[in-house]
Design a protein around this motif. Structure first.
Motif, mmCIF file in Angstrom:
data_model
loop_
_atom_site.group_PDB
_atom_site.id
_atom_site.type_symbol
_atom_site.label_atom_id
_atom_site.label_comp_id
_atom_site.label_asym_id
_atom_site.label_seq_id
_atom_site.Cartn_x
_atom_site.Cartn_y
_atom_site.Cartn_z
ATOM 1 N N MET A 158 -9.651 3.208 4.135
ATOM 2 C CA MET A 158 -9.419 1.628 3.778
ATOM 3 C C MET A 158 -7.959 1.394 4.381
ATOM 4 S SD MET A 158 -9.298 -0.309 0.327
ATOM 5 C CE MET A 158 -11.227 -0.132 0.240
ATOM 6 N N THR A 159 -8.073 0.075 5.062
ATOM 7 C CA THR A 159 -6.762 -0.177 5.751
ATOM 8 C C THR A 159 -5.579 -0.718 4.767
ATOM 9 O OG1 THR A 159 -7.259 -2.523 6.101
ATOM 10 C CG2 THR A 159 -7.844 -1.033 7.903
ATOM 11 N N GLU A 160 -4.461 -0.777 5.023
ATOM 12 C CA GLU A 160 -3.254 -1.197 4.251
ATOM 13 C C GLU A 160 -3.772 -2.616 3.959
ATOM 14 O OE1 GLU A 160 0.719 -3.163 5.242
ATOM 15 O OE2 GLU A 160 0.700 -0.892 5.502
ATOM 16 N N THR A 161 -4.285 -3.613 4.618
ATOM 17 C CA THR A 161 -4.743 -5.124 4.336
ATOM 18 C C THR A 161 -5.900 -5.098 3.349
ATOM 19 O OG1 THR A 161 -3.864 -5.607 6.535
ATOM 20 C CG2 THR A 161 -5.394 -7.181 5.385
ATOM 21 N N GLU A 162 -6.558 -4.150 3.667
ATOM 22 C CA GLU A 162 -7.883 -4.100 2.694
ATOM 23 C C GLU A 162 -7.521 -3.802 1.254
ATOM 24 O OE1 GLU A 162 -11.376 -3.040 5.864
ATOM 25 O OE2 GLU A 162 -10.132 -1.550 4.976
ATOM 26 N N MET A 163 -6.560 -2.513 1.210
ATOM 27 C CA MET A 163 -5.996 -2.059 -0.037
ATOM 28 C C MET A 163 -5.304 -3.227 -0.936
ATOM 29 S SD MET A 163 -6.378 -0.146 -2.620
ATOM 30 C CE MET A 163 -6.971 1.494 -1.952
ATOM 31 N N LYS A 164 -4.417 -3.894 -0.026
ATOM 32 C CA LYS A 164 -3.818 -5.007 -0.553
ATOM 33 C C LYS A 164 -4.876 -6.190 -1.244
ATOM 34 C CE LYS A 164 0.360 -5.550 2.101
ATOM 35 N NZ LYS A 164 1.089 -6.399 3.036
ATOM 36 N N GLN A 165 -5.728 -6.345 -0.574
ATOM 37 C CA GLN A 165 -6.717 -7.439 -1.012
ATOM 38 C C GLN A 165 -7.400 -6.893 -2.476
ATOM 39 O OE1 GLN A 165 -6.949 -10.572 -0.156
ATOM 40 N NE2 GLN A 165 -8.524 -10.777 -1.616
ATOM 41 N N ARG A 166 -7.807 -5.481 -2.200
ATOM 42 C CA ARG A 166 -8.551 -4.957 -3.319
ATOM 43 C C ARG A 166 -7.885 -4.989 -4.443
ATOM 44 N NH1 ARG A 166 -12.164 0.755 -3.028
ATOM 45 N NH2 ARG A 166 -12.735 0.495 -5.162
ATOM 46 N N THR A 167 -6.281 -4.503 -4.457
ATOM 47 C CA THR A 167 -5.403 -4.467 -5.642
ATOM 48 C C THR A 167 -5.230 -5.833 -6.141
ATOM 49 O OG1 THR A 167 -3.345 -4.394 -4.285
ATOM 50 C CG2 THR A 167 -4.580 -2.339 -5.048
ATOM 51 N N LYS A 168 -5.041 -6.906 -5.307
ATOM 52 C CA LYS A 168 -5.075 -8.164 -5.754
ATOM 53 C C LYS A 168 -6.178 -8.951 -6.402
ATOM 54 C CE LYS A 168 -4.017 -12.789 -3.915
ATOM 55 N NZ LYS A 168 -3.492 -13.588 -2.379
ATOM 56 N N GLU A 169 -7.339 -8.439 -6.074
ATOM 57 C CA GLU A 169 -8.512 -8.757 -6.661
ATOM 58 C C GLU A 169 -8.736 -8.087 -8.117
ATOM 59 O OE1 GLU A 169 -11.807 -7.835 -3.788
ATOM 60 O OE2 GLU A 169 -11.115 -9.693 -2.473
ATOM 61 N N PHE A 170 -8.136 -6.791 -8.121
ATOM 62 C CA PHE A 170 -8.164 -6.129 -9.392
ATOM 63 C C PHE A 170 -7.228 -7.011 -10.181
ATOM 64 C CE2 PHE A 170 -6.149 -2.993 -12.194
ATOM 65 C CZ PHE A 170 -7.272 -2.739 -12.743
ATOM 66 N N ALA B 259 -1.204 -4.399 -8.168
ATOM 67 C CA ALA B 259 -1.063 -5.189 -6.688
ATOM 68 C C ALA B 259 0.418 -5.202 -6.575
ATOM 69 C CB ALA B 259 -1.815 -6.240 -7.006
ATOM 70 N N ALA B 260 1.229 -5.530 -7.469
ATOM 71 C CA ALA B 260 2.666 -5.677 -6.894
ATOM 72 C C ALA B 260 3.421 -4.491 -6.336
ATOM 73 C CB ALA B 260 3.508 -6.165 -7.959
ATOM 74 N N ASN B 261 2.805 -3.388 -7.122
ATOM 75 C CA ASN B 261 3.636 -2.091 -6.790
ATOM 76 C C ASN B 261 2.834 -1.665 -5.497
ATOM 77 O OD1 ASN B 261 5.793 -1.245 -8.439
ATOM 78 N ND2 ASN B 261 4.157 -1.670 -10.070
ATOM 79 N N TYR B 262 1.571 -2.042 -5.072
ATOM 80 C CA TYR B 262 0.905 -1.452 -3.680
ATOM 81 C C TYR B 262 1.846 -2.218 -2.389
ATOM 82 C CZ TYR B 262 -1.769 -0.092 -0.047
ATOM 83 O OH TYR B 262 -2.096 0.259 1.100
ATOM 84 N N ARG B 263 1.997 -3.762 -2.898
ATOM 85 C CA ARG B 263 2.615 -4.156 -1.974
ATOM 86 C C ARG B 263 4.171 -3.772 -1.698
ATOM 87 N NH1 ARG B 263 0.096 -9.620 -1.048
ATOM 88 N NH2 ARG B 263 2.066 -10.202 0.000
ATOM 89 N N SER B 264 4.478 -3.491 -2.542
ATOM 90 C CA SER B 264 6.055 -2.659 -2.622
ATOM 91 C C SER B 264 6.038 -1.367 -1.729
ATOM 92 C CB SER B 264 6.526 -2.577 -3.924
ATOM 93 O OG SER B 264 7.777 -1.922 -3.956
ATOM 94 N N ALA B 265 4.894 -0.771 -2.108
ATOM 95 C CA ALA B 265 4.826 0.469 -1.156
ATOM 96 C C ALA B 265 4.569 0.084 0.276
ATOM 97 C CB ALA B 265 3.221 1.364 -1.827
#
Length: 123
Positions: A1-13, A45-51
């Protein structure tokens, strides 16, 4: 999964958590469990974006650990909501599955990245 996809997935969560919490009963337990879930669920989501803004691979691994902890904590609050009957299991089961999947992905990513750092430092 790409970084962008994971950002979207965690945001949707996080968005799903917000929607669920908005339907929690207004009694004392419901409010407290909902507050806790709202904090940890949106923190994923916030912490994944920070990562994704980490300054080094070690910093990235550390920040993924925070995402892992928050996703696992979210799973706990969801389990407590279900088991205490604040929410029906049917209503939370998919969100619980997503929390567990995100936790597992963070564990796997951290292990994989940790191994690559350890292998580089041995040479």
């Amino acid at each position: 999964m790409t970084e962008t996809e994971m950002k979207q997935r965690t945001k949707e969560f996080a968005l799903r958590v917000i929607k669920l919490v908005n339907t929690v009963s207004g009694d004392f337990a419901g409010r407290r469990l909902g507050d806790q879930l709202l904090r940890s669920g949106t923190s994923v989501a916030a912490n994944y974006r920070s990562a994704c803004r980490a300054r080094s691979k070690a910093d990235f691994i550390n920040k993924l650990g925070i995402v892992e902890e928050e996703a696992d904590e979210s799973a706990l609050w969801i389990e407590l909501m279900s088991e205490s009957r604040v929410m029906s299991h049917v209503k939370v089961e998919k969100l619980l599955d997503e929390a567990n999947q995100i936790t597992a992905m963070m564990v796997a990513s951290r292990k994989s990245l940790g191994k690559s750092i350890n292998q580089k430092s041995k040479f």
